[in-house]
Design a protein around this motif. Structure first.
Motif, PDB file in Angstrom:
ATOM      1  N   LEU A 130     -46.316  27.058  12.556  1.00  0.00           N
ATOM      2  CA  LEU A 130     -45.024  26.484  12.201  1.00  0.00           C
ATOM      3  C   LEU A 130     -44.590  25.496  13.277  1.00  0.00           C
ATOM      4  O   LEU A 130     -44.918  25.649  14.462  1.00  0.00           O
ATOM      5  CB  LEU A 130     -43.972  27.573  11.993  1.00  0.00           C
ATOM      6  N   VAL A 131     -43.888  24.479  12.837  1.00  0.00           N
ATOM      7  CA  VAL A 131     -43.327  23.487  13.753  1.00  0.00           C
ATOM      8  C   VAL A 131     -41.877  23.845  14.009  1.00  0.00           C
ATOM      9  O   VAL A 131     -41.099  24.081  13.082  1.00  0.00           O
ATOM     10  CB  VAL A 131     -43.441  22.066  13.171  1.00  0.00           C
ATOM     11  N   THR A 132     -41.511  23.912  15.281  1.00  0.00           N
ATOM     12  CA  THR A 132     -40.131  24.186  15.644  1.00  0.00           C
ATOM     13  C   THR A 132     -39.833  23.561  16.994  1.00  0.00           C
ATOM     14  O   THR A 132     -40.667  23.613  17.913  1.00  0.00           O
ATOM     15  CB  THR A 132     -39.844  25.702  15.680  1.00  0.00           C
ATOM     16  N   SER A 133     -38.691  22.931  17.116  1.00  0.00           N
ATOM     17  CA  SER A 133     -38.255  22.309  18.379  1.00  0.00           C
ATOM     18  C   SER A 133     -39.311  21.386  18.965  1.00  0.00           C
ATOM     19  O   SER A 133     -39.529  21.355  20.171  1.00  0.00           O
ATOM     20  CB  SER A 133     -37.892  23.395  19.393  1.00  0.00           C
ATOM     21  N   GLY A 134     -39.996  20.652  18.113  1.00  0.00           N
ATOM     22  CA  GLY A 134     -40.964  19.661  18.578  1.00  0.00           C
ATOM     23  C   GLY A 134     -42.319  20.207  18.945  1.00  0.00           C
ATOM     24  O   GLY A 134     -43.186  19.448  19.388  1.00  0.00           O
ATOM     25  N   SER A 135     -42.547  21.513  18.772  1.00  0.00           N
ATOM     26  CA  SER A 135     -43.851  22.084  19.129  1.00  0.00           C
ATOM     27  C   SER A 135     -44.489  22.756  17.925  1.00  0.00           C
ATOM     28  O   SER A 135     -43.826  23.036  16.915  1.00  0.00           O
ATOM     29  CB  SER A 135     -43.687  23.104  20.255  1.00  0.00           C
ATOM     30  N   TYR A 136     -45.785  23.026  18.045  1.00  0.00           N
ATOM     31  CA  TYR A 136     -46.532  23.698  16.987  1.00  0.00           C
ATOM     32  C   TYR A 136     -46.887  25.094  17.472  1.00  0.00           C
ATOM     33  O   TYR A 136     -47.573  25.259  18.486  1.00  0.00           O
ATOM     34  CB  TYR A 136     -47.800  22.911  16.649  1.00  0.00           C
ATOM     35  N   ALA A 151     -48.749  26.373  20.909  1.00  0.00           N
ATOM     36  CA  ALA A 151     -50.103  25.897  21.206  1.00  0.00           C
ATOM     37  C   ALA A 151     -50.060  24.398  21.480  1.00  0.00           C
ATOM     38  O   ALA A 151     -49.250  23.672  20.886  1.00  0.00           O
ATOM     39  CB  ALA A 151     -51.035  26.181  20.032  1.00  0.00           C
ATOM     40  N   SER A 152     -50.930  23.938  22.357  1.00  0.00           N
ATOM     41  CA  SER A 152     -51.004  22.502  22.631  1.00  0.00           C
ATOM     42  C   SER A 152     -51.810  21.825  21.533  1.00  0.00           C
ATOM     43  O   SER A 152     -52.597  22.461  20.820  1.00  0.00           O
ATOM     44  CB  SER A 152     -51.689  22.267  23.986  1.00  0.00           C
TER      45      SER A 152
END
Length: 334
Positions: free
Chosen positions: A210-216, A252-253
């Protein structure tokens, strides 16, 4: 004060008995002497015992009124099931929701009881429910709500699978109304649809997140979106099986995604699901230089789940399950 309260309660009970007598077509003495009334009371129970979760999220037996007339809803999956069973007209109060298929329950005639994360206890009490439905986000309020009416707390079990969880939860709710026969009809085509998707997924790897606050954030098979790996059968290579990802996943990056090189990348937009103001769309975040270099992107195999609010807030409902499968079928089976 206590004496006055006791007298008031006694008065209410007396009025209720009189009302029930009137609805049954006569006074209590007439009903007692009527064989048909006696037979009816034997056939129709006043209550039934179901299995639900308690405040500790443990399965426990719960006695609830049979055929409840006033229902308070603080869980969208349960509302979805009640709607499918045809007893939605019993709903006297519900949590707010943006889900399109449940908008008939958001109106001036049905009390607003807060949200699926924070109940308005005074509003719940005021709508005088016979039974209250909650989901996992309100487990901490279980005891307080139980002071008002029996609390039915149902959830999806990732070990059992989403489809079977929906089937069992629908059967539990249906048993409160004598509508068990309707469940098979409502669930009729789900197994075949899962089978078709499973045949497609065989031998393919995926990262689910999921994508949240600009991160995956990557997700395992222990919580949200678990159906993709557990029931449909993509090999979820995004997380170790022993890592807990059941809430919001683990960040995760994008280098991690490149390194894992999955055949498919599944993306659920949490910010869109909960209506985060000013948030970037998942597609803007995911389609960066690193991800666009992966085979998954090059082959058109990034799947953006089209109805993130359903996946995130209503996973255990019958209409929700239909929509979730549609999201996958449209992208995978074309």
């Amino acid at each position: 004060m206590k004496k006055m309260l006791s007298l008031a309660l006694a008065g209410v009970m007396a009025l209720s008995l009189m009302a029930c007598s009137a609805q049954n077509g006569g006074d209590s003495s007439e009903n007692t002497s009527s064989p048909s009334s006696s037979q009816s009371s034997e056939e129709t129970p006043e209550s039934v015992t179901i299995t639900s979760l308690n405040a500790n999220k443990e399965a426990a037996e719960l006695e609830v009124p049979y055929d409840p007339q006033r229902i308070a809803i603080l869980d969208m999956a349960s509302l979805d099931i009640l709607d499918a069973l045809g007893v939605g007209d019993r709903v006297v109060g519900t949590a707010s929701t943006s889900l399109e298929y449940l908008q008939d329950y958001i109106n001036d005639d049905i009390a607003n009881l807060g949200t699926i994360k924070e109940a308005d206890l005074e509003a719940v009490m005021a709508c005088e429910p016979d039974v209250i439905f909650i989901g996992g986000r309100l487990a901490s309020s279980y005891d307080a709500l139980s002071e008002i009416a029996p609390v039915v707390y149902l959830a999806t079990d990732t070990e059992l699978g989403v489809v079977e969880s929906v089937r069992q939860n629908a059967t539990t709710i249906a048993s409160m109304f004598g509508l068990e026969d309707k469940v098979d009809e409502l669930m009729a085509d789900f197994d075949a649809r899962i089978t078709a998707l499973s045949e497609f997924a065989a031998g393919k790897t995926a990262i689910v997140g999921l994508v949240t606050s600009g991160s995956y954030n990557v997700l395992g098979n222990d919580g949200r979106c678990s159906m993709i790996g557990r029931e449909i059968g993509f090999e979820n290579i995004g997380v170790d099986a022993n890592i807990d990802t059941s809430t919001h996943g683990n960040e995760a990056s994008f280098e991690f995604i490149v390194e894992k090189a999955p055949d498919y990348i599944f993306v659920m937009d949490r910010d869109a699901a909960i209506g985060t103001d000013g948030a970037k769309l998942a597609q803007e975040i995911m389609e960066n230089e690193l991800v666009m270099g992966t085979d998954a992107y090059q082959n058109g195999n990034i799947v953006y789940l089209a109805h993130p609010a359903v996946w995130y807030t209503a996973e255990g409902g019958i209409s929700a399950l239909d929509i979730m499968l549609q999201d996958l079928e449209s992208e995978l089976l074309g």
